[in-house]
Design an enzyme around this catalytic site. Structure first.
Site, PDB file in Angstrom:
ATOM      1  N   ASN A 130      11.266  10.030   3.746  1.00  0.00           N
ATOM      2  CA  ASN A 130      11.274   8.665   4.294  1.00  0.00           C
ATOM      3  C   ASN A 130      10.135   8.407   5.271  1.00  0.00           C
ATOM      4  OD1 ASN A 130      13.640   8.024   2.873  1.00  0.00           O
ATOM      5  ND2 ASN A 130      14.893   8.988   4.471  1.00  0.00           N
ATOM      6  N   ARG A 131       9.074   9.180   5.147  1.00  0.00           N
ATOM      7  CA  ARG A 131       7.898   9.008   6.024  1.00  0.00           C
ATOM      8  C   ARG A 131       8.217   9.284   7.497  1.00  0.00           C
ATOM      9  NH1 ARG A 131       5.993   9.434   1.519  1.00  0.00           N
ATOM     10  NH2 ARG A 131       4.467   8.032   0.607  1.00  0.00           N
ATOM     11  N   LEU A 132       9.329   9.986   7.759  1.00  0.00           N
ATOM     12  CA  LEU A 132       9.651  10.374   9.139  1.00  0.00           C
ATOM     13  C   LEU A 132       9.072  11.771   9.386  1.00  0.00           C
ATOM     14  CD1 LEU A 132      13.270   9.280  10.160  1.00  0.00           C
ATOM     15  CD2 LEU A 132      11.077   8.570  11.099  1.00  0.00           C
TER      16      LEU A 132
END
Ligand SMILES: Cc1cc2nc3c(=O)[nH]c(=O)nc-3n(C[C@H](O)[C@H](O)[C@H](O)COP(=O)(O)O)c2cc1C
Length: 212
Positions: free
Chosen positions: A189-191
């Site tokens: 999630n692009r975290l």
């Protein structure tokens, strides 16, 4: 072609503060060894960013030759565009992207030339043809035809045939002494996980987690 369809989730690993070495050079060496083990193609290839006197950036790939207590070493032509830019402004950025490990390392620091004796050792480690090419290429200058380069290559090749090729005066190494080193590990999630080491006045490194 719809470029937005090129989208990859990063799921291989995470990075925690407690996994990090106190010294970023050790942390780099650990990740580098893992990149070699994972058979990342050209693990020493890194992007080198410099700026000219107008503040305009340029970037290109160079190969990391060594890492030691001074920093990160690469070799090049001192009169190339990058050489001229570093002459005017020694600040540089280095970036490794080891996509097979979903990792990126960004180094910012100050560059200086390594001693000529050390450059000579790197030059001697090059194959004969690459040594000849270092004499032939006025790196970053305009060339009319490839034939002109090849003709000059043959001349220099003949000149040094059966001999040791001397170190060209405009060829050698730079060391980038880091001010900051950031380790990036891709996450879902692009975290992503990002940790930045910053050199403090007392010589110790401060480590901070950055927002992805
Ligand atoms: C994989 C790869 C490795 C390279 N390694 C070097 C290198 O170690 N030294 C170098 O001067 N140029 C290297 N080059 C060429 C540079 O990217 C660049 O074209 C050249 O140094 C001229 O850059 P400049 O005009 O910005 O100075 C490499 C290119 C690639 C794609």
């Amino acid at each position: 072609m719809k470029l937005t369809a090129f989208r990859k989730e990063y799921t291989l690993a995470g990075l925690r503060r407690r996994d990090l070495a106190e010294n970023p050079t050790l942390q780099f060496q650990e990740w580098f060894e893992q990149a070699v083990k994972a058979e990342v193609p050209e693990p020493t290839a890194m992007s080198l960013a410099t700026v000219n006197e107008l503040g305009q950036p340029s970037v290109r790939t160079v190969l990391l030759k060594a890492v030691d207590e001074r920093g990160f070493i690469f070799c090049t032509n001192y009169e190339s565009r990058k050489g001229c830019e570093l002459n005017g402004n020694p600040n540089a950025g280095l970036l490794f992207f080891w996509k097979e490990l979903e990792r990126q390392v960004f180094i910012s620091g100050v560059t200086r030339k390594i001693p000529a004796g050390e450059s000579d050792a790197y030059f001697k480690a090059r194959p004969f043809g690459s040594q000849v090419a270092a004499w032939v290429s006025k790196q970053s200058s305009v060339v009319e035809h490839r034939e002109a380069l090849e003709k000059k290559f043959q001349e220099v090749e003949q000149e040094y045939s059966g001999q040791e090729v001397p170190l060209p005066p405009n060829w050698g190494g730079y060391v980038v002494t880091p001010d900051t080193i950031e380790f990036w590990q891709g996450r879902v999630n692009r975290l992503h996980d990002r940790f930045r080491y910053t050199k403090q006045a007392d010589g110790l490194w401060k480590v901070e987690r950055l927002s992805p």
